[in-house]
Motif scaffolding. Sequence first.
Motif: not given
Length: 790
Positions: A10-14, A16, A514, A673, A675
């Motif tokens: 669940s990598t944070k969206r780059r 964003d 991402t 992903n 998330m």
Amino acid sequence: MPKDGGIGASTKRREDMRFLTGKGRYTDDINIRGQVHAHFLRSDVAHGRINGIDLSAAEAMPGVLRILTAADFAAVGGIPCGWQVTDRHGQVMQEPKHPVLADGKVRHVGDPIAMIIAETYEQARDAAEAVLVDITELTPVLDMKAALAEGAVKVHDDLTSNLCYDWGFVEENKAAVDAAFAKAAHVTTLELVNNRLVANPMEPRVAVGDFESHSDQYTLYTTSQNPHVIRLLMGAFVLGIPEHKLRVVAPDVGGGFGSKIYHYAEEAAVTFAARLVGRPVKWTSSRSEAFISDAHGRDHVTKIELALDDENNFTALRTDTYANMGAYLSTFAPSIPTWLHGTLMAGNYKTPLIYVNVKAVFTNTVPVDAYRGAGRPEATFQLERLVDKAARELGVDPVDLRRQNFITPDMFPYQTPVAVVYDTGNYQATMDKLLEISDHAGFEARRAESATRGKLRGFGIAHYIEACGIAPSNLVGQLGARAGLYESATVRVNATGSISVYTGSHSHGQGHETSFAQVVAEMIGIDANQIDIVHGDTSNTPMGMGTYGSRSLAVGGSAIVKATNKIINKAKKIAAHLLEASEADIELKDGKFAVAGTDKSVDWAGVTLAAYVPHNYPLESLEPGLEETAFYDPSNFTYPSGAYGCEVEVDPDTGKVQVLSFAAADDFGNIVNPMIVEGQVQGGLAQGIGQALLENCAYDGNGQLLSGSFMDYAMPRADDLPMFTVDHSCITPCTHNPLGVKGCGEAGAIGSPPAVVNAVIDALQRAGHAHVTHIDMPVTPARVWAAMNG
């Protein structure tokens, strides 16, 4: 556990970071030196004949450079339609010309009549008020059934009628379907409306046209979901510009939901005008302008019938739908009520016989095209409302009736009677998961508590299936598509090991930068931060079909996998040479090439440097460099599915509906992903609940849009929505793409409307209102109160 930045994390969206800090670059942020501004004078009547246009006063106003009308576009083509439907009689659909500016007639409120170009936007807008248009108002065509009556006024004088096509599917099933109904033990019939919607993405449309005389080069900056398709349609069919002389750039785009798939007249107009005035031309839509110029969604009127035997097995299904096309055929409009709707009428059920009839109708309204889900929500709403109604008529549990008629896991791959073949799925599992996460067992206690407060509580279920990643190209070509539906990718490895991935897909909120990086990082075993994702510019990305229909990962991601595999295969050859080993013995793991069974290895960067500094390199068998391109054309759709449950309270005094809880159990195949997937589902649920309870695009008898602003068009707000319970642990991987993914972007908007309406009907019937068997969307307090009070 997935490794950091790889598949399953669940990598944070780059992307964003730039959006949240105001660093995004949207089309309206683009200002070219010397640019001028355009404003479109639009029709304020729904149907009328243009007798003349007097530009003299407007042309004399300050700052005005040029005013264009239909006469200026006489030598160019009309806005093309990208899909041709052949009807049940073998006749090709009626396809009227769609001029860039209204020519001879206006056909809906908002139809552009003139384009005013001035030094500033304010000057262009002021001059538009001085343009005098002599219009003889004609009777508007608004009701679809009345539009097909003998002697009805025609939207397009050169057509034989207002019928675009009369489509039957599968036509050879019709007699058998009718026979099954004749001998059915029970028949359930439902007439319903799928309400017209306005997409309302966060960013209104913008277009900037530029022309460089020294190179004869055109550039269009636009808010588009598929810049390559815009280049093809506008260049080849409208303005006659060779593709190598036309660049289309879609930078950061603030949402689309389908409304930015299409080629719009404003894009052609600003590109054409840039050459005429010798300066860049910019147009930015206002929100109120968007209501009458962006393509609308849905707008179906349907009668649907289900035949059952004496054991409650589904034996046949038939539907009769009127689908509104609006005044013109938008890019993909003909395919929405046909191939994206009719082919999904089997739903999750093993109904052996199905016949779908669709009459597409021209009216004096804004054109209608794909809106999140595009045909699949319409099919699901019809079917899931009908199944619920059948269960109530038969006195059986709606869950049990569905389970009895589900396609079972042992039946896959399953050939439906409406052409498509489902490759995999487990509908029992998603239903079980829904009942668990929604605490269905505790519903009666919650209903009793609501009763103590004078509220009526109901629980509604819907099960959906959708078709994503529309393909293959040779099939859709036979069905009338005028474009391929493959996707492309170029993977360019730099000398130091970093990677640039150029994709034909386009991101406008889906998180491509991402998730695509996660896929490549997983395959090679490097940090995702070493990978850059490039999209949205036809000058540096391979020809692609863009983003819609939940195709990005299943189709675009598969192209990236193919190109990356080519990279890995070549890199293994280089590594084998460096390690003096056989290529068959080379293994890639965690970014390192090793000789199997030894401690000999070379890291990723060592191989990539050798590719570009080939001092020690197999030059006799390999070219230097490390860059590969791949195109991926799927062999079938993907088929996500899921079970949704909605719990509502109805106030019997006012009819107000409150959504108390909503649970979604989806099968999206493998997840890259989690998330991002959860965010996509939650966004879709918000839109579906908005359609079910609030949103409605309404016209009056003169064709005036009554809901033309946020003051009149009720968009869902945070306090209209509950906290969602979302689960995607039921996984049956897609069997025909390398990632095993199915698509998740539209699911929430597909499954939620029938779940909401089913919950409202459940609440009312449990309270003794047995006569209330259906309420059309939006289920407003007024409609609920009226239904309760007979």
